[in-house]
Design a protein around this motif. Structure first.
Motif, PDB file in Angstrom:
ATOM      1  N   LEU A 196       0.826  -1.197   0.000  1.00  0.00           N
ATOM      2  CA  LEU A 196       0.000   0.000   0.000  1.00  0.00           C
ATOM      3  C   LEU A 196       0.867   1.256   0.000  1.00  0.00           C
ATOM      4  CD1 LEU A 196      -3.016   0.960   0.298  1.00  0.00           C
ATOM      5  CD2 LEU A 196      -2.503   1.206   2.747  1.00  0.00           C
ATOM      6  N   ALA A 197       0.504   2.235  -0.846  1.00  0.00           N
ATOM      7  CA  ALA A 197       1.227   3.511  -0.876  1.00  0.00           C
ATOM      8  C   ALA A 197       0.534   4.568  -0.023  1.00  0.00           C
ATOM      9  CB  ALA A 197       1.357   4.002  -2.314  1.00  0.00           C
ATOM     10  N   GLY A 198      -0.793   4.609  -0.022  1.00  0.00           N
ATOM     11  CA  GLY A 198      -1.490   5.616   0.762  1.00  0.00           C
ATOM     12  C   GLY A 198      -2.937   5.747   0.354  1.00  0.00           C
ATOM     13  N   TYR A 199      -3.546   6.883   0.760  1.00  0.00           N
ATOM     14  CA  TYR A 199      -4.971   7.135   0.546  1.00  0.00           C
ATOM     15  C   TYR A 199      -5.153   8.547   0.011  1.00  0.00           C
ATOM     16  CZ  TYR A 199      -5.129   3.307   3.968  1.00  0.00           C
ATOM     17  OH  TYR A 199      -4.931   2.137   4.641  1.00  0.00           O
ATOM     18  N   THR A 200      -6.190   8.743  -0.788  1.00  0.00           N
ATOM     19  CA  THR A 200      -6.536  10.063  -1.297  1.00  0.00           C
ATOM     20  C   THR A 200      -7.963  10.386  -0.880  1.00  0.00           C
ATOM     21  OG1 THR A 200      -5.099   9.766  -3.220  1.00  0.00           O
ATOM     22  CG2 THR A 200      -6.747  11.521  -3.332  1.00  0.00           C
ATOM     23  N   LEU A 201      -8.123  11.560  -0.226  1.00  0.00           N
ATOM     24  CA  LEU A 201      -9.424  11.996   0.277  1.00  0.00           C
ATOM     25  C   LEU A 201      -9.937  13.141  -0.591  1.00  0.00           C
ATOM     26  CD1 LEU A 201     -11.550  11.820   2.623  1.00  0.00           C
ATOM     27  CD2 LEU A 201     -10.239  13.655   3.728  1.00  0.00           C
ATOM     28  N   LEU A 228     -13.179   8.477  -0.387  1.00  0.00           N
ATOM     29  CA  LEU A 228     -11.807   8.035  -0.122  1.00  0.00           C
ATOM     30  C   LEU A 228     -11.462   6.852  -1.008  1.00  0.00           C
ATOM     31  CD1 LEU A 228      -9.368   8.371   1.984  1.00  0.00           C
ATOM     32  CD2 LEU A 228     -10.456   6.472   3.220  1.00  0.00           C
ATOM     33  N   ARG A 229     -10.192   6.777  -1.434  1.00  0.00           N
ATOM     34  CA  ARG A 229      -9.719   5.597  -2.151  1.00  0.00           C
ATOM     35  C   ARG A 229      -8.288   5.305  -1.733  1.00  0.00           C
ATOM     36  NH1 ARG A 229      -8.811   7.680  -8.428  1.00  0.00           N
ATOM     37  NH2 ARG A 229      -7.476   9.466  -7.938  1.00  0.00           N
ATOM     38  N   ALA A 230      -7.848   4.058  -1.943  1.00  0.00           N
ATOM     39  CA  ALA A 230      -6.487   3.630  -1.608  1.00  0.00           C
ATOM     40  C   ALA A 230      -5.682   3.463  -2.888  1.00  0.00           C
ATOM     41  CB  ALA A 230      -6.523   2.316  -0.837  1.00  0.00           C
ATOM     42  N   THR A 231      -4.340   3.619  -2.785  1.00  0.00           N
ATOM     43  CA  THR A 231      -3.426   3.484  -3.921  1.00  0.00           C
ATOM     44  C   THR A 231      -2.237   2.639  -3.500  1.00  0.00           C
ATOM     45  OG1 THR A 231      -4.058   5.690  -4.675  1.00  0.00           O
ATOM     46  CG2 THR A 231      -2.076   4.743  -5.631  1.00  0.00           C
TER      47      THR A 231
END
Length: 832
Positions: A428-433, A472-475
């Motif tokens: 996992l790299a992170g999340y974008t809100l 929210l989504r994950a990358t």
């Protein structure tokens, strides 16, 4: 039915139950242990009967009885007499401020003393629903407490040494709502106690038919294997045939533990006891041999669970993100007998693979199929190959990240907290809100969170912008993105948007009392607020109950229910209302069914802590005509006879009264034209209005319907609450310049008095003044002043007579000063 046929049928039921179990017991648990056999053989029917008779000798053990401490102390002394030194009385305040006591005794484990098998039963009893009727409670539930005492006795006398601790708990106040078990289960969860199993005993002593030598086991979802184990232990160590009873039973002390996520097994008798909740529930109706057999099943189950290896803790997984690998990890066991771990895994379509032997605390499972869910089972194992029961977890290997789970919003003062669960991908790299001011638009990214982050606080918000909408989504590290979460709406807590009227009253076009149209109700409450800024929230018309995001921008809430519809709205939103009060919000409740506030565990804490309600008493025929002020500055309010059918004689019925907690202020008492010994007047003088401060917030709760009261008086009451208690102001009004009390009414002198007393008062401005004397039924006794007066100091004398010049009877009276739309009321005592 013959026992052999019955046994076969019940075993099939056990196998069916086991199919969906969340953990698996090792085969060693099904083998006869000498130490367990020794315990079961030491259970003595005569000893069991002696425990029951000793409890029966206390007679009624209901929570309102005066012998609570004596009973609890005796049980504790018995545990200590058997050799258990770790004992305590867990005291707590029950309904009506009655002190209650859970009795706790612990046999410490040798290897993992921080894990527990809990054996529980309640020691209170009742007959016919009346706490004052003689209730010996031999079967319900001295028989259950006898199981605790007898198991403690034989474990102590045989020197039994469990690997984990065994805790015996005799619960108080089960018959009134499982107060004792709710308290312990809630605290156990808050302290993250590890409970291997809670075994509940409730009515295990009655059996009148030797051909029905059966023992019931009520199973609970998620703990099916524990019930299967109890089933097998019953067959192995007792002469009783087990059967499975009602699933997820809610009316006994096991339920609070299950509700808090703990596994539960509940032992109960087969035959329906005809003496249940009657004065005939005596020890001569007990079958001590049957009861001893039931206790053998229980002690075997408890002992077996306590001797198993500790289940691995903190079992977790991470998806490697390559579509074919899962990374597993767990905490090292504190059990000194654990030599290694056995891992098993399978998909729905594949056979079980394993055991994979691991000596460390992690394992990489490769060669899996993309998008297929796998179940992983982990057991601790000793040097002889004996396994613990298994911890179970499921996961699926993917190439792209999963959508973040449990995305949530929480309003706080001048900000919104967004939170989510950590994704289970190791790449996992992170999340974008994203945030938007429209539910139909995605909006721009407002925050890029690193992989270890699971929350964000948005401070760039205000109450004037309406709702904010978040997704929210994950990358992952390869640039792959998950699907978006569902969109959340929220607003900050600002307390700057006036009054919110929450309309819980159901729209009705019917005739008779408690049938009100929405239009009439809305018009009434809009009028009561006068020129104060307000908004409406109609619960019946809304898609969902109000959240903190819906409430938190308003400085005050007026929540009303003027009908007899039974629901749990207040209990369901109690967490939001509690947070609202804690941030400085204020709430005026006018609810016909305050008992609904007590529904549910969270509701109980809300009612006592935030509203000051200890308990509620309701009677369908109990009637109210007057809400009589019990505190200075509160106006007298009475029923508008034009709003109720004529046959109600100017009253409203189906009244509830509220018993306050210590420190709550009583605002109003119920008054009627009926005598105290009439059913309609049985609540005369009891509280129907309470005030409670919770942090910086304040609640006022009225258990009578404002809609049906005299409009001018209700207006005076609502304005007093919103302006003088809550501090609401109109646009352009300076709250610091507005006096909090317009009229000043002194205490009469002398008080008590005979034959006359002086009443002094002051007016801030000229106006029409009335000074009146009322009795406690709200009836006008005499008018002392009814004239125009100038601002300043004034006084009047009451000579203790009514309007006809006749002497008034000794007693407590109210005197009320009114001028314009302001009023103040005090009490005085006439003694002759």
């Amino acid at each position: 039915m013959r026992k052999t046929v019955l046994s076969a049928l019940l075993l099939l039921v056990g196998i069916a139950l086991c199919a969906d179990a969340t953990d698996v017991f090792p085969s060693s648990a099904m083998e006869t242990r000498a130490s367990v056999m020794q315990l079961t053989q030491a259970i003595a029917p005569d000893s069991v009967l002696a425990h029951i008779q000793a409890l029966e000798a206390f007679q009624t053990r209901y929570m309102y009885a005066t012998n609570n401490l004596a009973v609890a102390s005796w049980i504790r002394n018995e545990f200590e007499r058997f050799g258990l030194t770790d004992t305590e009385l867990q005291d707590f305040t029950g309904p009506l401020s009655m002190e209650q006591y859970n009795v706790i005794a612990t046999l410490p484990g040798t290897d993992t003393p921080d894990e527990y098998v809990v054996l529980g039963a309640h020691y209170d009893c009742i007959a016919s629903g009346d706490p004052y009727v003689f209730a010996p409670g031999a079967n319900d539930n001295a028989s259950g407490v006898a199981a605790l005492l007898e198991i403690a006795r034989v474990m102590a006398t045989t020197g039994f040494q469990p690997k984990c601790s065994i805790r015996f708990i005799a619960f108080a106040a089960e018959e009134h709502g499982m107060y004792g078990s709710w308290l312990y289960a809630r605290q156990a969860r808050e302290q993250n106690l590890i409970l291997r199993l809670m075994i509940n005993h409730d009515m295990i002593g009655y059996s009148n038919d030797p051909d029905l030598w059966l023992l019931g086991i009520k199973p609970y979802s998620g703990a099916e294997n524990h019930s299967v184990l109890a089933f097998q232990q019953t067959q192995q160590y007792s002469t009783l045939e087990p059967f499975f009873g009602e699933l997820d039973f809610t009316a006994s002390d096991g339920y609070p533990f299950w509700a808090k996520g703990y596994p539960v097994v509940y032992f109960h008798e087969y035959e329906a006891d005809p003496h249940y909740h009657t004065p005939q529930d005596t020890s001569d109706q007990i079958n001590p041999v049957y009861c001893a057999e039931a206790i053998r099943a229980s002690v075997a189950t408890a002992a077996e669970l306590s001797l198993l290896l500790s289940v691995p803790r903190d079992f977790s997984l991470m998806d490697a993100g390559d579509g074919q690998q899962i990374d597993l990890s767990w905490s090292a066991s504190t059990d000194p007998d654990v030599a290694a771990y056995h891992l098993y895994y399978h998909s729905q379509a594949s056979p079980v693979f394993g055991p994979v032997v691991e000596t460390g605390t992690s394992c990489v499972v490769a060669g899996l199929s993309l998008g297929v869910e796998y179940t992983f089972e982990l057991a601790a194992v000793d040097s002889l190959g004996n396994e613990s029961y298994r911890a179970i977890i499921s996961g699926t290997p993917y190439l792209i990240p999963q959508t973040p789970a449990n995305f949530s919003e929480t309003p706080v003062p001048n900000a919104i907290v967004l939170a989510w669960d950590a994704n289970q991908e190791s790449d996992l790299a992170g999340y974008t809100l994203h945030r938007s001011n429209s539910a139909d638009l995605l909006g721009s990214p407002v925050h890029n969170a690193p992989s270890q982050s699971t929350s964000y606080v948005d401070y760039d918000v205000s109450s004037q912008a309406g709702y904010y909408y978040y997704t929210l989504r994950a990358t992952d590290q390869d640039g792959n993105s998950s699907a978006f979460t569902s969109t959340l709406s929220s607003r900050p807590v600002t307390l700057d948007s006036g009054v919110l009227i929450v309309d819980e009253t159901q729209n009705s076009q019917g005739q008779g009392l408690y049938n009100i149209s929405d239009a009439a109700c809305d018009s009434c409450y809009a009028m009561l607020l006068g020129d104060l800024a307000s908004s409406q929230f109609d619960v019946e018309a809304a898609a969902s109950l109000p959240r903190l995001a819906d409430l938190g921008v308003f400085s005050s809430i007026l929540w009303h229910s003027n009908d007899m519809a039974i629901n749990t709205y207040l209990a369901d939103v109690s967490a939001s209302l509690k947070a609202y009060l804690s941030y400085g919000g204020n709430i005026l409740f006018s609810v016909m069914q305050p008992a609904s506030i007590l529904d549910g565990e969270s509701g109980i804490g809300f009612a006592t802590g935030c509203l000051g309600i200890e308990s509620v008493n309701f009677r369908p025929i109990a009637s109210l005509k007057y809400a009589i002020p019990e505190s200075d500055g509160w106006p007298l309010v009475q029923v508008d006879s034009l709003k109720v059918p004529a046959y109600f004689n100017g009253h409203v019925n189906r009244m509830s009264v509220m018993q306050p907690v210590d420190g709550a202020q009583i605002l109003y008492a119920l008054g009627s034209d009926y005598a105290n010994d009439q059913q309609q007047g049985q609540f005369n003088g009891q509280p129907v209005g309470l005030r409670q401060d919770y942090g910086p917030g304040t609640s006022v709760t009225l258990s009578f319907p404002l809609y049906y009261m005299v409009t001018s008086q209700t207006y005076e009451l609502v304005q007093h609450v919103l302006r003088d208690v809550f501090g609401e102001t109109t646009a352009g009004e300076d709250p610091l310049q507005r006096p909090s009390v317009s009229l000043s009414l002194d205490q009469n002198r002398p008080n008590p008095f005979n034959p006359s007393t002086l009443i002094a008062y002051s007016l801030p401005s000229a106006g029409r003044v009335r000074l009146e004397v009322y009795n406690l039924r709200g009836q006008l006794v005499n008018t002392l002043v009814d004239t125009d007066q100038l601002a300043g100091q004034h006084s009047a004398v009451w000579d203790g007579t009514d309007a006809s010049g006749r002497s008034a009877a000794s007693g407590l009276y109210l005197y009320r000063l009114s001028c314009g739309n302001q009023a103040v009321t005090r009490k005085m005592l006439l003694i002759k």
